[in-house]
Design a protein around this motif. Structure first.
Motif, short mmCIF file in Angstrom:
data_model
loop_
_atom_site.label_atom_id
_atom_site.label_comp_id
_atom_site.label_asym_id
_atom_site.label_seq_id
_atom_site.Cartn_x
_atom_site.Cartn_y
_atom_site.Cartn_z
N ILE A 76 -10.55 38.39 -31.05
CA ILE A 76 -10.25 37.67 -29.80
C ILE A 76 -8.79 37.92 -29.44
O ILE A 76 -7.89 37.62 -30.22
CB ILE A 76 -10.50 36.16 -29.98
N GLN A 77 -8.57 38.48 -28.27
CA GLN A 77 -7.21 38.77 -27.80
C GLN A 77 -6.94 38.02 -26.49
O GLN A 77 -7.85 37.83 -25.67
CB GLN A 77 -7.03 40.28 -27.59
N GLN A 79 -5.71 37.15 -22.68
CA GLN A 79 -5.77 37.94 -21.46
C GLN A 79 -4.84 37.38 -20.37
O GLN A 79 -4.05 38.12 -19.80
CB GLN A 79 -7.20 38.01 -20.94
N ASP A 80 -4.94 36.09 -20.10
CA ASP A 80 -4.12 35.52 -19.04
C ASP A 80 -2.88 34.80 -19.55
O ASP A 80 -1.86 34.73 -18.88
CB ASP A 80 -4.96 34.57 -18.17
N ARG A 246 -21.54 37.52 -29.77
CA ARG A 246 -20.43 37.58 -28.82
C ARG A 246 -20.52 36.53 -27.72
O ARG A 246 -19.53 35.83 -27.45
CB ARG A 246 -20.38 38.98 -28.22
N GLU A 250 -17.67 33.55 -27.07
CA GLU A 250 -16.99 33.41 -25.77
C GLU A 250 -17.14 32.00 -25.22
O GLU A 250 -16.19 31.44 -24.65
CB GLU A 250 -17.54 34.44 -24.78
N GLN A 256 -9.96 32.38 -20.75
CA GLN A 256 -9.95 33.81 -20.41
C GLN A 256 -9.46 34.61 -21.62
O GLN A 256 -8.30 34.51 -22.03
CB GLN A 256 -9.03 34.06 -19.22
N ILE A 257 -10.36 35.40 -22.20
CA ILE A 257 -10.01 36.20 -23.38
C ILE A 257 -10.65 37.57 -23.26
O ILE A 257 -11.49 37.83 -22.39
CB ILE A 257 -10.49 35.53 -24.69
N TYR A 258 -10.26 38.44 -24.19
CA TYR A 258 -10.86 39.77 -24.29
C TYR A 258 -11.35 39.94 -25.72
O TYR A 258 -10.59 39.79 -26.67
CB TYR A 258 -9.83 40.85 -23.95
N ILE A 259 -12.65 40.24 -25.88
CA ILE A 259 -13.25 40.34 -27.21
C ILE A 259 -13.71 41.77 -27.46
O ILE A 259 -14.37 42.38 -26.61
CB ILE A 259 -14.44 39.37 -27.37
N THR A 260 -13.36 42.30 -28.61
CA THR A 260 -13.88 43.60 -29.07
C THR A 260 -14.56 43.39 -30.42
O THR A 260 -14.20 42.47 -31.16
CB THR A 260 -12.76 44.64 -29.21
N ARG A 265 -14.55 49.51 -31.99
CA ARG A 265 -13.29 50.03 -32.52
C ARG A 265 -13.48 51.23 -33.43
O ARG A 265 -12.57 52.04 -33.59
CB ARG A 265 -12.55 48.93 -33.29
#
Length: 422
Positions: A76-77, A79-80, A246, A250, A256-260, A265
């Motif tokens: 979890i990274q 974003q905003d 996923r 979320e 607001q996040i970015y998930i990979t 990867r």
């Protein structure tokens, strides 16, 4: 020999004749050599295919275990806005069904300097509780321990980076980060020394030569990440189910996040391994095919040599089907015994592959499996039951198919023509 005995399929006399033709006589030495070459070819082909597939499976399994043992299945990274509420998010995500544990961390690239030199490294700041959850790290400590990791400013190094820097437990390592304090003259590099609290060895050279763990609070201070983290790693019970997990993660994060995930990867790396594995399977199957062709040539020569015997058997009441079965059993016996021997040889090698590697390295005085090239410090082998059964079945089927044409040739032999010049 009665008529019923000659007509019964796979009768005792058919087995007797089939195994009699397998035994070598002085004038059939060349045919016997071809049979032995066929046997050795199938044995080595089956063994090689089993060994190579087991090593490639083991290589993939070990890499996957080590990559996922130190990197989260989901990351979890922000974003905003920065992840200042990481504790709250971690608790919510840990409540999701199927999530094993959650690890917030601070990460940054640095230059590590010691008495032995300087190397680039990746610093990962984590709490002592989070590090203890990473069993691949906490269970493979060579020197020191992670007890009281949060209390001080000690760091944990991989074994290879410790050797490169020339440090041991209790020595100081200087870390240099390009992102330091802002001054009127620009951004000054941040330079600080830390004591070595632990040295670990994961067994994957890429991680052992580049990873440094630091207490979370110390890492936040060092990288100017006050009260925030770089990302949050999520470890789940089933790594293959990250696609289904996923949406639930979320929803639990609720911002607001970015998930990979780990598949995204490492998609190039594992795709390349899969392609190589499939190609090796096809290429090595050709070894078994070549050995099966040797069975064809050997049986054809045997049919020509035994033309008079076939004619006599026909005149005594043996049917065409009986003659065909005799030569099919002769060739199939070579394929069956070769396949069984190849399976046993492959099994023995797979069970002792690391000892064999060390012995060959000692004999040749070379390093056959360099950790710098292959990432792992040991040669792995993981025999898959389904795959091994497939190899055995392929060898048996090819060996059986190789007997059809020579056996058919023998069954169509005309007794009158065969005995005319005898």
């Amino acid at each position: 020999m009665s008529a019923s005995e000659t007509k019964a399929p796979f009768a005792s006399f058919e087995w007797m004749m089939a195994f009699r033709y397998l035994r070598s006589r002085r004038r059939e030495t060349f045919i016997s050599i071809i049979s032995w070459l066929s046997f050795c070819g199938i044995m080595l082909g089956v063994a090689t295919l089993i060994i190579v597939m087991a090593v490639m499976n083991g290589f993939r399994t070990e890499l996957l275990d080590k990559i996922l043992g130190i990197n989260g299945h989901l990351v979890i990274q922000p974003q905003d806005s920065p992840l200042t509420d990481y504790d709250t998010i971690a608790k919510r995500v840990e409540g999701v069904d199927g999530v094993r544990y959650v690890v917030p961390f601070v990460e940054g690239q640095i230059l590590a300097s010691g008495p032995g030199g300087a190397v680039g490294a990746l610093v990962r700041g984590m709490s002592g509780e989070s590090v203890s959850k990473l069993k691949l790290v906490s269970s493979n400590v060579l020197q020191g321990s992670f007890e009281g990791f949060d209390d001080g400013e000690g760091i944990a190094l991989g074994s290879r980076i410790a050797r490169l820097l020339g440090v041991v437990l209790g020595d100081s390592v200087t870390l240099i980060s390009p992102k330091g304090a802002v001054t009127p003259m620009g951004v000054a590099p941040r330079i600080k020394s830390y004591k070595v609290k632990a040295v670990f060895e994961i067994g994957m050279s890429e991680y052992d030569s580049s990873f440094i763990f630091m207490p979370l609070a110390a890492a936040q201070a060092y990288f100017n990440q006050d009260q925030k983290v770089s990302a949050i790693e999520v470890y789940v019970d089933d790594p293959d189910a990250v696609g289904q997990m996923r949406p639930m993660v979320e929803e639990a994060v609720d911002r607001q996040i970015y998930i990979t995930d780990w598949r995204f990867r490492n998609v190039t790396f594992f795709s390349a391994l899969e392609v190589e594995r499939n190609l090796m399977f096809i290429i090595l199957t050709l070894i078994i095919l070549v050995a099966a062709l040797n069975i064809i040539s050997g049986l054809i020569m045997l049919v020509k040599d035994k033309g008079s015997d076939i004619a006599i058997l026909r005149t005594m009441g043996a049917t065409r089907a009986s003659i065909m079965r005799i030569f099919m059993m002769t060739g199939a016996a070579i394929g069956f015994v070769g396949t069984v021997a190849g399976f046993i040889l492959g099994l023995l090698v797979c069970l002792n592959i690391e000892s064999i590697r060390q012995f060959v390295s000692w004999i040749t005085r070379t390093e056959l499996f360099s950790p710098e090239l292959y990432f792992l410090s040991k040669l792995p082998a993981d025999m898959d039951v389904t795959e091994t059964v497939s190899v055995v079945l392929i060898a048996l089927v090819l060996s059986f198919l190789a007997t059809l044409y020579p056996a058919w040739r023998a069954s169509t032999l005309d007794p009158v023509e065969a005995l005319r010049y005898e």
